[in-house]
Enzyme design. Structure first.
Site, PDB file in Angstrom:
ATOM      1  N   HIS A 161      -7.548  -9.187   3.471  1.00 23.81           N
ATOM      2  CA  HIS A 161      -6.662  -8.706   2.405  1.00 23.81           C
ATOM      3  C   HIS A 161      -7.310  -8.704   1.019  1.00 23.81           C
ATOM      4  CE1 HIS A 161      -2.828  -7.444   0.820  1.00 23.81           C
ATOM      5  NE2 HIS A 161      -3.069  -8.241  -0.199  1.00 23.81           N
ATOM      6  N   LYS A 211       4.437  -7.474  14.819  1.00 25.59           N
ATOM      7  CA  LYS A 211       3.613  -7.146  13.651  1.00 25.59           C
ATOM      8  C   LYS A 211       2.177  -7.568  13.916  1.00 25.59           C
ATOM      9  CE  LYS A 211       1.721  -6.962   9.508  1.00 25.59           C
ATOM     10  NZ  LYS A 211       0.331  -7.353   9.286  1.00 25.59           N
ATOM     11  N   GLU A 231       4.380  -9.228   4.321  1.00 23.06           N
ATOM     12  CA  GLU A 231       3.777  -8.371   5.335  1.00 23.06           C
ATOM     13  C   GLU A 231       2.557  -8.967   6.039  1.00 23.06           C
ATOM     14  OE1 GLU A 231       4.690  -5.462   6.442  1.00 23.06           O
ATOM     15  OE2 GLU A 231       2.927  -4.432   7.189  1.00 23.06           O
ATOM     16  N   ASP A 288      -0.146  -4.433  14.599  1.00 16.62           N
ATOM     17  CA  ASP A 288      -0.728  -3.885  13.367  1.00 16.62           C
ATOM     18  C   ASP A 288      -2.116  -4.484  13.130  1.00 16.62           C
ATOM     19  OD1 ASP A 288      -1.391  -4.281  10.539  1.00 16.62           O
ATOM     20  OD2 ASP A 288       0.624  -3.703   9.967  1.00 16.62           O
ATOM     21  N   ASN A 289      -2.176  -5.820  13.104  1.00 24.08           N
ATOM     22  CA  ASN A 289      -3.439  -6.469  12.769  1.00 24.08           C
ATOM     23  C   ASN A 289      -4.526  -6.122  13.792  1.00 24.08           C
ATOM     24  OD1 ASN A 289      -1.299  -7.642  11.386  1.00 24.08           O
ATOM     25  ND2 ASN A 289      -2.303  -9.619  11.169  1.00 24.08           N
ATOM     26  N   GLN A 298      10.080  -5.264   8.735  1.00 25.93           N
ATOM     27  CA  GLN A 298      10.373  -5.405   7.301  1.00 25.93           C
ATOM     28  C   GLN A 298      11.830  -5.043   7.010  1.00 25.93           C
ATOM     29  OE1 GLN A 298       9.070  -6.635   4.688  1.00 25.93           O
ATOM     30  NE2 GLN A 298       6.847  -6.663   4.892  1.00 25.93           N
ATOM     31  N   HIS A 328      -3.691   2.132   8.646  1.00 24.54           N
ATOM     32  CA  HIS A 328      -3.237   2.227  10.032  1.00 24.54           C
ATOM     33  C   HIS A 328      -2.389   3.480  10.240  1.00 24.54           C
ATOM     34  CE1 HIS A 328      -4.752  -1.688  10.149  1.00 24.54           C
ATOM     35  NE2 HIS A 328      -3.669  -2.399  10.334  1.00 24.54           N
ATOM     36  N   SER A 346       5.552  -2.671  12.352  1.00 21.16           N
ATOM     37  CA  SER A 346       5.542  -3.617  11.215  1.00 21.16           C
ATOM     38  C   SER A 346       6.735  -3.380  10.307  1.00 21.16           C
ATOM     39  CB  SER A 346       4.273  -3.420  10.385  1.00 21.16           C
ATOM     40  OG  SER A 346       3.145  -3.448  11.210  1.00 21.16           O
ATOM     41  N   SER A 385      -5.731   1.619  -2.381  1.00 23.25           N
ATOM     42  CA  SER A 385      -5.062   1.984  -1.125  1.00 23.25           C
ATOM     43  C   SER A 385      -4.020   3.084  -1.254  1.00 23.25           C
ATOM     44  CB  SER A 385      -4.420   0.744  -0.498  1.00 23.25           C
ATOM     45  OG  SER A 385      -3.399   0.252  -1.338  1.00 23.25           O
ATOM     46  N   ASN A 425       4.716 -11.032   8.976  1.00 18.94           N
ATOM     47  CA  ASN A 425       3.430 -10.985   9.685  1.00 18.94           C
ATOM     48  C   ASN A 425       3.511 -11.652  11.045  1.00 18.94           C
ATOM     49  OD1 ASN A 425       0.393 -10.509   9.613  1.00 18.94           O
ATOM     50  ND2 ASN A 425       0.500 -12.714  10.027  1.00 18.94           N
ATOM     51  N   ASP A 471       3.164  -7.589   0.120  1.00 21.09           N
ATOM     52  CA  ASP A 471       2.033  -7.516   1.057  1.00 21.09           C
ATOM     53  C   ASP A 471       0.855  -8.215   0.396  1.00 21.09           C
ATOM     54  OD1 ASP A 471      -0.136  -6.905   2.646  1.00 21.09           O
ATOM     55  OD2 ASP A 471       0.403  -4.805   2.927  1.00 21.09           O
ATOM     56  N   SER A 522       1.635  -0.280  -5.376  1.00 20.72           N
ATOM     57  CA  SER A 522       0.719  -0.549  -4.278  1.00 20.72           C
ATOM     58  C   SER A 522       0.218  -1.981  -4.398  1.00 20.72           C
ATOM     59  CB  SER A 522      -0.455   0.425  -4.339  1.00 20.72           C
ATOM     60  OG  SER A 522      -0.981   0.626  -3.057  1.00 20.72           O
ATOM     61  N   CYS A 552      -6.104  -2.177  13.180  1.00 24.74           N
ATOM     62  CA  CYS A 552      -7.498  -2.297  12.714  1.00 24.74           C
ATOM     63  C   CYS A 552      -8.467  -1.678  13.717  1.00 24.74           C
ATOM     64  CB  CYS A 552      -7.852  -3.753  12.423  1.00 24.74           C
ATOM     65  SG  CYS A 552      -7.003  -4.386  10.953  1.00 24.74           S
ATOM     66  N   HIS A 593       0.816  -1.226   0.000  1.00 24.31           N
ATOM     67  CA  HIS A 593       0.000   0.000   0.000  1.00 24.31           C
ATOM     68  C   HIS A 593       0.850   1.277   0.000  1.00 24.31           C
ATOM     69  CE1 HIS A 593      -3.188  -2.802   1.049  1.00 24.31           C
ATOM     70  NE2 HIS A 593      -2.518  -3.174   2.108  1.00 24.31           N
TER      71      HIS A 593
HETATM   72  P1  NAI Z   1      -6.235 -14.751  11.542  1.00 28.14           P
HETATM   73  O1  NAI Z   1      -5.930 -16.038  10.907  1.00 28.14           O
HETATM   74  O2  NAI Z   1      -5.591 -14.383  12.846  1.00 28.14           O
HETATM   75  O3  NAI Z   1      -7.801 -14.568  11.753  1.00 28.14           O
HETATM   76  C1  NAI Z   1      -8.770 -14.911  10.829  1.00 28.14           C
HETATM   77  C2  NAI Z   1      -9.903 -15.570  11.611  1.00 28.14           C
HETATM   78  O4  NAI Z   1     -11.001 -15.791  10.738  1.00 28.14           O
HETATM   79  C3  NAI Z   1      -9.502 -16.926  12.180  1.00 28.14           C
HETATM   80  O5  NAI Z   1      -9.731 -16.963  13.577  1.00 28.14           O
HETATM   81  C4  NAI Z   1     -10.392 -17.913  11.435  1.00 28.14           C
HETATM   82  O6  NAI Z   1     -10.772 -19.014  12.243  1.00 28.14           O
HETATM   83  C5  NAI Z   1     -11.580 -17.045  11.063  1.00 28.14           C
HETATM   84  N1  NAI Z   1     -12.327 -17.521   9.896  1.00 28.14           N
HETATM   85  C6  NAI Z   1     -11.846 -18.105   8.768  1.00 28.14           C
HETATM   86  N2  NAI Z   1     -12.841 -18.379   7.927  1.00 28.14           N
HETATM   87  C7  NAI Z   1     -13.983 -17.971   8.517  1.00 28.14           C
HETATM   88  C8  NAI Z   1     -15.342 -17.992   8.130  1.00 28.14           C
HETATM   89  N3  NAI Z   1     -15.702 -18.508   6.956  1.00 28.14           N
HETATM   90  N4  NAI Z   1     -16.254 -17.470   8.985  1.00 28.14           N
HETATM   91  C9  NAI Z   1     -15.889 -16.951  10.193  1.00 28.14           C
HETATM   92  N5  NAI Z   1     -14.599 -16.926  10.602  1.00 28.14           N
HETATM   93  C10 NAI Z   1     -13.660 -17.419   9.772  1.00 28.14           C
HETATM   94  O7  NAI Z   1      -5.879 -13.638  10.445  1.00 28.14           O
HETATM   95  P2  NAI Z   1      -5.713 -12.069  10.704  1.00 28.14           P
HETATM   96  O8  NAI Z   1      -4.294 -11.777  10.984  1.00 28.14           O
HETATM   97  O9  NAI Z   1      -6.761 -11.642  11.643  1.00 28.14           O
HETATM   98  O10 NAI Z   1      -6.007 -11.514   9.236  1.00 28.14           O
HETATM   99  C11 NAI Z   1      -7.285 -11.596   8.631  1.00 28.14           C
HETATM  100  C12 NAI Z   1      -7.204 -10.953   7.244  1.00 28.14           C
HETATM  101  O11 NAI Z   1      -6.915  -9.561   7.376  1.00 28.14           O
HETATM  102  C13 NAI Z   1      -6.095 -11.500   6.358  1.00 28.14           C
HETATM  103  O12 NAI Z   1      -6.544 -11.505   5.028  1.00 28.14           O
HETATM  104  C14 NAI Z   1      -4.974 -10.486   6.530  1.00 28.14           C
HETATM  105  O13 NAI Z   1      -4.061 -10.528   5.470  1.00 28.14           O
HETATM  106  C15 NAI Z   1      -5.755  -9.220   6.590  1.00 28.14           C
HETATM  107  N6  NAI Z   1      -5.140  -8.063   7.235  1.00 28.14           N
HETATM  108  C16 NAI Z   1      -5.658  -6.845   6.889  1.00 28.14           C
HETATM  109  C17 NAI Z   1      -5.185  -5.701   7.454  1.00 28.14           C
HETATM  110  C18 NAI Z   1      -5.733  -4.394   7.043  1.00 28.14           C
HETATM  111  O14 NAI Z   1      -5.163  -3.358   7.392  1.00 28.14           O
HETATM  112  N7  NAI Z   1      -6.832  -4.338   6.334  1.00 28.14           N
HETATM  113  C19 NAI Z   1      -4.097  -5.727   8.463  1.00 28.14           C
HETATM  114  C20 NAI Z   1      -3.656  -7.062   8.792  1.00 28.14           C
HETATM  115  C21 NAI Z   1      -4.171  -8.176   8.197  1.00 28.14           C
END
Ligand code: NAI
Length: 471
Positions: free
Chosen positions: A339, A224, A194, A228-229, A404, A392, A400, A79, A219, A137, A74, A233, A51
């Site tokens: 993501h 991180k 990332e 960050d997550n 990196q 963020h 984070s 983003s 990650n 990322d 990006s 968020c 991003h």
């Molecule tokens: P995580 O693996 O810690 O959490 C995801 C959760 O979703 C897990 O507990 C899993 O059991 C649950 N899950 C999976 N499928 C499901 C379903 N069908 N219904 C209900 N729950 C379900 O992953 P994390 O770190 O929380 O990341 C989640 C997403 O967010 C990823 O795609 C990651 O890349 C992205 N992300 C986005 C950020 C942003 O700024 N927008 C920042 C960091 C991560």
């Protein structure tokens, strides 16, 4: 010109915000202080796909201060912060009439073909030069190199089961016969990744035996994903919802799908605004955590007609189906913070009989059904905190991005220690990243006595926890 941004005239504004961000990014500034003279990244050519925000600008200029050359795109079509991209293209010593910055290919609102063109551009190094590392990322840059190397000159057409976006990737590869993807794949020292979804893709490739180069999963550094997550968020989710809709969140019912690191931050922020927060989960451990944190754990189907706000945070596909969207209340708000844009079935929604998409403003659409009721979808189902707001804040991204930088230094200067596979940074570096951020928050850390350290069996200076400690 070796860059493509929306408007170089925004560079001054970008530079002013970069300067503010530097103060809030003590980890990155410490990297500049510590390694600015020795320049451990001299000779490194980094192809970055992350991003293109103000915070990323500080990361890019830190990598340069450490000696690296950088090309950047990006990792999402919505983003980019155009003023940050302009400032990076112009550089601290240039002007819009005389840009002297970094080759950056990013603007807010790219089409998908443009997005993949930009991703390709980060691999087009001058002359015969090849990138030494990817900074990724979500794994799109890594995917492009792998697919390019796999297909060579024989890039297939997309098959009936392939997504439309994969078709765009294949089209792009067919159009870039001037890039030797095999040479890139075999010369790369590795990638630093990332996010959760990108790490997931890397593990998949490693399991299948298709991963071509070493990867450091940034990650899963504690400093991180547990910051960050979660806290990132917690801040940027409601920022996105507020800027997009300005709907009062207090008193509303909000559903957070997924209670991992991201979901935990989202649920807490919505509760902080006074929403009644419901959680959906598939993992019994995370469901139990949600329940003990005081959230009601439900099935989406049971609440789809009554809740007001829906947030997907799973990294999974098909979490909200088009049929479920059709049953939501009038002006329910749906957004994704995971993501990729496959958490909400946007293709199914677009194909729903009689549905019409009315743009309220960029990245905010009302999808109106035949019966007249409509739902508000943020950022077309792409991550709303970066599409509808600015992602963020700097302080959490400093954690984070310090990881990196350390990971890039490790890959470049210590690459024999990283065979092909997925690695994480050692805990001593994780603790170092945290230490760099304590002073700014006025934290006074306690120090173990020798006797206490002996008692616990850890060194006085750390690391303090076993690698599998969960925090
Ligand atoms: P995580 O693996 O810690 O959490 C995801 C959760 O979703 C897990 O507990 C899993 O059991 C649950 N899950 C999976 N499928 C499901 C379903 N069908 N219904 C209900 N729950 C379900 O992953 P994390 O770190 O929380 O990341 C989640 C997403 O967010 C990823 O795609 C990651 O890349 C992205 N992300 C986005 C950020 C942003 O700024 N927008 C920042 C960091 C991560």
């Amino acid at each position: 010109m070796d860059f493509r941004v929306a408007d170089l005239g925004l560079a001054d504004f970008g530079r002013r915000e970069i300067t503010l961000a530097e103060h809030e990014m003590p980890g990155l500034m410490a990297m500049r202080e510590r390694y600015g003279a020795s320049k451990p990244l001299t000779g490194a050519r980094i192809s970055g796909s992350l991003h293109m925000t103000v915070q990323t600008a500080v990361l890019i200029e830190t990598l340069i201060a450490l000696g690296a050359q950088v090309r950047w795109a990006s990792c999402n079509i919505y983003s980019t912060q155009d003023h940050a991209a302009a400032a990076i293209a112009v550089g601290p010593d240039g002007s819009p009439d005389d840009p002297r910055g970094v080759p950056v290919f990013a603007w807010k609102g790219e089409t998908l073909p443009e997005y993949w063109e930009c991703t390709t551009e980060i691999f087009r190094w001058p002359g015969d030069e090849l990138p030494t590392m990817i900074l990724d990322d979500g794994g799109d840059a890594t995917l492009l190199v792998h697919k390019g190397a796999e297909f060579g000159d024989a890039v297939p057409q997309a098959g009936p089961g392939d997504s439309a976006e994969y078709g765009v990737v294949l089209d792009r590869l067919r159009a870039t016969t001037d890039i030797d993807w095999e040479a890139i794949a075999s010369s790369l020292l590795g990638v630093t990744e990332e996010t959760t979804t990108g790490a997931h893709r890397l593990h998949q490739m490693a399991r299948e035996g298709t991963l071509r180069f070493p990867a450091i999963n940034v990650n899963d550094s504690v400093t991180k994903s547990k910051f960050d997550n979660k806290y990132g968020c917690r801040h940027s989710l409601i920022d996105g919802i507020n800027r997009a809709t300005d709907v009062l969140i207090g008193g509303k019912t909000a559903v957070v799908c997924g209670y991992g690191d991201v979901g935990k931050g989202c649920a807490e922020s919505l509760r902080g605004q006074g929403a009644r927060v419901l959680v959906t989960e598939i993992d019994p451990i995370c469901a139990l955590q949600a329940a003990m944190d005081g959230f009601q754990v439900v099935r989406l189907d049971d609440v789809v007609g009554t809740a007001d706000i829906f947030v997907t945070a799973t990294g999974c596909c098909d979490v909200i189906t088009a049929e479920q969207v059709s049953r939501m209340k009038h002006q329910a708000i749906i957004g994704n913070i995971g993501h990729f844009d496959n958490e909400i079935d946007m293709a199914g929604l677009a194909a729903w009989p009689g549905v019409r998409c009315e743009e309220i403003k960029p990245q905010v659409d009302l999808w109106r059904f035949e019966d007249g009721h409509g739902v508000i979808v943020l950022s077309g189902g792409r991550l709303l905190n970066l599409g509808n707001a600015t992602g963020h804040p700097s302080f959490v991204m400093s954690n984070s991005f310090t990881n990196q930088v350390l990971a890039q230094i490790e890959l470049f200067t210590n690459h024999d220690a990283f065979p092909v596979g997925v690695h994480v940074l050692p805990k001593r570096l994780d603790e170092q990243v945290a230490r760099l951020h304590l002073e700014a928050l006025g934290v006074h850390l306690s120090t173990l006595t020798d006797r206490q350290a002996d008692y616990l069996g850890v060194p006085v200076d750390g690391p303090y926890k076993a690698d599998d400690y969960r925090y």
